[in-house]
Design an enzyme around this catalytic site. Structure first.
Site, PDB file in Angstrom:
ATOM      1  N   HIS A  37       0.816  -1.132  -0.117  1.00 41.03           N
ATOM      2  CA  HIS A  37      -0.173  -0.011  -0.073  1.00 41.03           C
ATOM      3  C   HIS A  37       1.008   1.298  -0.063  1.00 41.03           C
ATOM      4  O   HIS A  37       0.413   2.380   0.328  1.00 41.03           O
ATOM      5  CB  HIS A  37      -0.816  -0.003   1.201  1.00 41.03           C
ATOM      6  CG  HIS A  37      -1.708  -1.259   1.281  1.00 41.03           C
ATOM      7  ND1 HIS A  37      -2.793  -1.473   0.194  1.00 41.03           N
ATOM      8  CD2 HIS A  37      -1.783  -2.103   2.233  1.00 41.03           C
ATOM      9  CE1 HIS A  37      -3.408  -2.582   0.522  1.00 41.03           C
ATOM     10  NE2 HIS A  37      -3.023  -3.010   1.500  1.00 41.03           N
TER      11      HIS A  37
ATOM     12  N   ASP B  85      -5.090  -7.843  11.637  1.00 38.32           N
ATOM     13  CA  ASP B  85      -4.849  -6.636  12.409  1.00 38.32           C
ATOM     14  C   ASP B  85      -5.343  -6.703  13.882  1.00 38.32           C
ATOM     15  O   ASP B  85      -4.768  -6.410  14.906  1.00 38.32           O
ATOM     16  CB  ASP B  85      -5.104  -5.374  11.702  1.00 38.32           C
ATOM     17  CG  ASP B  85      -4.318  -5.322  10.535  1.00 38.32           C
ATOM     18  OD1 ASP B  85      -3.064  -5.107  10.412  1.00 38.32           O
ATOM     19  OD2 ASP B  85      -4.887  -5.438   9.296  1.00 38.32           O
TER      20      ASP B  85
ATOM     21  N   HIS C 287      -7.760  -4.308  -1.297  1.00 34.23           N
ATOM     22  CA  HIS C 287      -7.020  -5.677  -1.518  1.00 34.23           C
ATOM     23  C   HIS C 287      -7.938  -6.352  -2.661  1.00 34.23           C
ATOM     24  O   HIS C 287      -7.907  -7.697  -2.674  1.00 34.23           O
ATOM     25  CB  HIS C 287      -6.961  -6.585  -0.414  1.00 34.23           C
ATOM     26  CG  HIS C 287      -6.412  -6.110   0.800  1.00 34.23           C
ATOM     27  ND1 HIS C 287      -7.275  -5.292   1.860  1.00 34.23           N
ATOM     28  CD2 HIS C 287      -5.120  -5.623   1.216  1.00 34.23           C
ATOM     29  CE1 HIS C 287      -6.290  -4.889   3.026  1.00 34.23           C
ATOM     30  NE2 HIS C 287      -5.014  -5.052   2.331  1.00 34.23           N
TER      31      HIS C 287
END
Lengths: 330, 330
Positions: free
Chosen positions: A57, A110, A219
Site C-alpha cells: 500500500h 490486524d 485488496h
C-alpha cells in the site's frame, strides 16, 4: 508480469530497504526489521502514535512515519497483517512514558495481532489505547459500521492523532480525537484493473475490460456492483453520491478531500476525477477546506482510485494544519 | 482502455481544472487558461522563473509552480509543446521587472515556441534568458549533448533556479546556476509497458511482454536496446552503469538522486529499484546527499521508471535545501 522485482518472496524486504535508504534523514529501522521508526525518537512526555498494516500500500503505512505524525509502524507481508510481535515492538519503540495509541485498520489479522501486542505491552507497563478505522463505506451498511474496513481515511486519522500527540495531549485526548477523525471519514474505491502479488504472478481477482468495480476494497475485496466503465465524470459523481449519502452532512460543513490512486492509475486521471468531485461536493453546499491528490494509499499495481471525505470541526482543522514530516505532501 | 477520462479530446482541459481546484491555495489560472501561475504572484524585484511542456507528465510541469519554485507554467496538449502564445503569457505573468528565465526541455516544438515567445516578450520590454535541459543520457552521445532531450532532471533545474531567484539574484545569476544544475544532471528511463493517448485509444508504441526498453524517452522515444526483462536489481544496476559512466564523477562527489515512476509503476517498486541504486552509487565512492522517490515526472500510464543523478557543489546543496511550495515533496 512487467514489474520491477527481484525474488518475488522478498518484495517487502527489498521495498523496506529501499525506503529506509531514501528517507534516512527522518526514519530508521528498529532492531526488529519489520518496524520503521521516526528518527526523532519517542519524545519523553509525548503519547506515542503507532500503526501497522500489510505491505503493498506504499507510501502507506511506513511513509507516514515522521515528526508530528506516526512514531512507529509495524510492517506486514504483502496484504497481510504485521505480526503481534512487530506491533508490540512498534509500541515499545513509540513509548515515551505517557502511553501509546495504535491507530489501525479494521481487518481480522490486524485486530487479532494488535490485541496480542497490547497484552505484551501491558507486561512492559505500557498503557495502550486503540482506534480502529472503518471508513470504507461499501464494506458494510452504516448500521453495521463496526464491520467496515479501514482504507485511505486512515491517513487523516494518523495526521490528526499525530498532531494531537505532538501538542502534548494525554493518551485519552489523542485517542478521542483520532476516533473523531475516523468517525468523520467516509471512503470509497473504484477498481478498473486488478493487482498482482508478485509471488503469485497473476491477478488475484479479475475486472473485465470495459467494466469497473464500484466499492472495491483495497485488496480487491468485492465491491457493491460491477458495471460498464463510465466517463470519469460519471464515476466521480457515483463516488460522491455513495460517500456523501452515507455521510449525510449539513450544508455548510467543511470537509477535507483525499483522492488517491491505487498504484497504476496515472496522476493526471486523479486530477480529472477531482474536477468532478469538487463540483459534486460544493454543489451539495459543502465547503472544501483542503484537497489532497496523489498516490497516498495504493494497492500494488491496481488500476483505480479512492475518494475519502472527512468532515471537519475547528479542532480537526487546526490539527490538520500542523506541519508534518513524512514522504507525501500532507 | 481502462482509464478515468471524459471526452478524450478534453483530457488536458479536465486535468488542469481538477489540478487548479485541488491546489487553489497556492496556484491559479492566468487569463490564458493554458498558463498556471503561483498565487504569490511575481514579486517585484525577483527574476521570474518559467517552464512549460506537454501534458501527460503530471505532476510536471504545473505541479512545480509555487513559492521558491516556478512562477508560471505554459501547459501544452498531451505530449505537445505549449504554444508560443502560452509561453509568452507565462513570461508576462512571471515578470517582476528583473527579467524572466525560461527553464525548459530540449524538444523541437518547445525550442521553436520559446524562441517566438522571447520575441513577443522583447516587444513588451521583458528580458528573457533560457536554459535548455538535456539530461537524458540515451538520447544522444555525450559528444552531442546539445541533442539530448530533457527529462526528470528538469525538476532539479527548476528547484535550483527557483531557489536562486528567490534569494534576489540577477537574471544572469539565476540562468547560470540553473544551467549548472542541469549540466550536473544525468537521467535514464526504462520502459516495461507503453502508454496510451486517450484520443488514440491504443498504445503509441509497443513493449513486448517479457522485455524492457532501456533508455526509453518519456514519450516512448526508442531507447538504446530492447532486452529480456531482468530483475529489479539488474535493471537498477544497468541504469546506474549508464548514468554514472556518462557522468564520470570523482569519488567523494555528493549527488542528489531522483527515482521517478512513469505513471503506472507502483510506489513500492520504485523503492525496490532505489535499494540497488543506493548500493551502486555508494559503491562508486559517491555520497548521496538527498533522495527523492515517487511519481515526480510521469508519462500518462507508461510502466517504467527513470533515474536522475545530479552532482552537487556547495551552492547547489544550499539551493536544494531551500523549502519550496509545490505539489510533491521537494
Amino acid at each position: 508480469m512487467q514489474r520491477f522485482v527481484n525474488n518475488p518472496d522478498e518484495v517487502v524486504e527489498d521495498t523496506v530497504k529501499g525506503f529506509i535508504k531514501a528517507h534516512s534523514d527522518h526514519v530508521r529501522l528498529a532492531e526488529n526489521p519489520r518496524v520503521v521508526i521516526a528518527k526523532h525518537g519517542p519524545r519523553a512526555g509525548k503519547v506515542g502514535v503507532v500503526t501497522g498494516g500489510g505491505s503493498g500500500h506504499e507510501p502507506a503505512f511506513m511513509g507516514y512515519v515522521g515528526k508530528n505524525m506516526l512514531d512507529a509502524v509495524a510492517v506486514g507481508e504483502l496484504f497481510s497483517s504485521p505480526t503481534a510481535k512487530s506491533f508490540h515492538h512498534a509500541i515499545v519503540e513509540a513509548n515515551g512514558g505517557r502511553g501509546v495509541v495504535v491507530l489501525y485498520g479494521n481487518y481480522a489479522g490486524d485486530n487479532m495481532n494488535v490485541k496480542m501486542a497490547i497484552k505484551l505491552a501491558a507486561k512492559d507497563g505500557i498503557e495502550v489505547a486503540t482506534v480502529v478505522a472503518n471508513d470504507d463505506v461499501c464494506s458494510a451498511p452504516l448500521t453495521e459500521r463496526e464491520k467496515r474496513r479501514g482504507v485511505a481515511g486512515e491517513i487523516f486519522m494518523w495526521k490528526i492523532g499525530g498532531a494531537k500527540a505532538a501538542t502534548g495531549a494525554s493518551l485519552e485526548e489523542v485517542r478521542a480525537v483520532a476516533q473523531r477523525a475516523i468517525d468523520q471519514c467516509r471512503s470509497i474505491g473504484v477498481g478498473l484493473g486488478p493487482c498482482t502479488l508478485p509471488a503469485v504472478g497473476h491477478p488475484n481477482f479479475q475486472i473485465e475490460a470495459g467494466t469497473m468495480e464500484v466499492g472495491i476494497g483495497h485488496h480487491g475485496e468485492p465491491g457493491v456492483r460491477v458495471e460498464p466503465l463510465k466517463s470519469a465524470r460519471d464515476v466521480a459523481k457515483d463516488m460522491c453520491d455513495i460517500v456523501l449519502e452515507d455521510h449525510n452532512l449539513p450544508a455548510g460543513s467543511e470537509v477535507a478531500v483525499l483522492v488517491s490512486g491505487l498504484g497504476a492509475t496515472p496522476v493526471n486521471e486523479l486530477y480529472i476525477l477531482n474536477d468532478t468531485i469538487e463540483t459534486e461536493i460544493t454543489a451539495r453546499g459543502l465547503v472544501i477546506y483542503k484537497t489532497y491528490v496523489g498516490n497516498y494509499f495504493t494497492s500494488l499495481d491496481m488500476v483505480g482510485a479512492t475518494l475519502t471525505v472527512m468532515a471537519l470541526d475547528a479542532e480537526l482543522k487546526a490539527l490538520l494544519d500542523i506541519e508534518v514530516q513524512c514522504t507525501t505532501l500532507l
